[in-house]
Design an enzyme around this catalytic site. Structure first.
Site, mmCIF file in Angstrom:
data_model
loop_
_atom_site.group_PDB
_atom_site.id
_atom_site.type_symbol
_atom_site.label_atom_id
_atom_site.label_comp_id
_atom_site.label_asym_id
_atom_site.label_seq_id
_atom_site.Cartn_x
_atom_site.Cartn_y
_atom_site.Cartn_z
ATOM 1 N N ASP A 9 11.761 -22.727 45.721
ATOM 2 C CA ASP A 9 12.372 -23.989 45.355
ATOM 3 C C ASP A 9 12.837 -24.650 46.656
ATOM 4 O O ASP A 9 12.919 -24.001 47.701
ATOM 5 C CB ASP A 9 13.544 -23.724 44.403
ATOM 6 C CG ASP A 9 14.289 -24.988 44.057
ATOM 7 O OD1 ASP A 9 13.650 -25.960 43.624
ATOM 8 O OD2 ASP A 9 15.525 -25.009 44.233
ATOM 9 N N ASP A 11 15.487 -27.927 47.018
ATOM 10 C CA ASP A 11 16.895 -28.339 47.023
ATOM 11 C C ASP A 11 17.763 -27.203 46.506
ATOM 12 O O ASP A 11 17.550 -26.688 45.396
ATOM 13 C CB ASP A 11 17.086 -29.561 46.128
ATOM 14 C CG ASP A 11 16.299 -30.767 46.603
ATOM 15 O OD1 ASP A 11 16.932 -31.722 47.072
ATOM 16 O OD2 ASP A 11 15.058 -30.745 46.495
ATOM 17 N N ASP A 172 17.327 -21.120 42.978
ATOM 18 C CA ASP A 172 18.782 -21.128 42.871
ATOM 19 C C ASP A 172 19.276 -21.481 41.476
ATOM 20 O O ASP A 172 20.476 -21.657 41.282
ATOM 21 C CB ASP A 172 19.364 -22.137 43.870
ATOM 22 C CG ASP A 172 18.975 -23.578 43.510
ATOM 23 O OD1 ASP A 172 17.767 -23.828 43.304
ATOM 24 O OD2 ASP A 172 19.867 -24.436 43.430
#
Length: 226
Positions: A9, A11, A172
């Site tokens: 991922d 961001d 995240d």
């Protein structure tokens, strides 16, 4: 687990981008005559793509949607501001470069799988010096569906010529874990990113890690200092 590729991922995983996203959101709200939001609130609103960020910033709700007319007008304004701001204040999280360097030196293919639109993803990777690490980049508009759909993960695996069970997703949020698991891929989660206001430990995954360097260390048998 035999890992032949790693999917990341963007961001909240590789880059702390809330300062840029919040600046663009608040520039949009200012142009609309609305009060600004705190960076921490914008951080909670991040998840499932720019469309949700704009809707949530307009309505102050995680689920409520703005009217189509209001949303379309606001999205045009947000895109204009974010095109200029994107990457100006984004910073790498600790351990990212060390981990990516180790994986690249070991010959592990890597991809970015993000919900950020392609028009913003490629410039951000270039501006932050990350572009050269990744042979595949899947943005939020690359496929018909975004994470938590498995479609972007499956697309990245196809481009890398690996089976999903041999590709590790590192992210995240629950969106990363749900996308990976629906695709048949394992997922490791980091604690410092953006998970729509929920503790990352509430999301089932194969492991919780502290840094990308630690992830590389585990994958490569202790050759990286976390």
């Amino acid at each position: 687990m035999t890992t032949r590729a790693v999917l990341f991922d963007l961001d909240g995983t590789l880059l702390h981008t809330v300062p840029d996203l919040a600046a663009a959101v608040n520039a949009m709200l200012r142009d609309l005559g609305r009060p600004a939001l705190s960076e921490s609130q914008v951080g909670i609103y991040i998840g499932k793509g720019a469309e949700n960020l704009v809707h949530r910033s307009l309505t102050g709700s995680m689920t409520e949607r703005a009217s189509a007319e209001e949303y379309e007008h606001a999205m045009r304004i947000w895109q204009q501001h974010y095109t200029t701001i994107n990457g100006q204040n984004a910073v790498l999280y600790p351990g990212v470069v060390e981990g990516l360097d180790a994986l690249r030196q070991a010959g592990v293919p890597m991809a970015v799988v993000t919900n950020k639109p392609e028009r913003f993803t490629q410039p951000l990777l270039q501006r932050t010096g990350l572009a050269s690490y990744f042979s595949v980049v899947v943005g939020g508009d690359t496929c018909p569906e975004k994470k938590p759909s498995p479609m972007p993960v499956l697309h990245a695996c196809k481009q890398l010529d690996v089976q999903p069970e041999s590709a590790l997703m590192i992210g995240d949020s629950h969106n990363d874990a749900e996308a990976a698991h629906a695709a048949g891929a394992p997922c490791w989660l980091l604690p410092y990113g953006y998970n729509e206001g929920m503790p990352v430990q509430s999301t089932p995954c194969q492991a919780y890690i502290q840094t990308i360097a630690q992830a590389a260390d585990r994958l490569l048998g202790g050759r990286v200092q976390a």
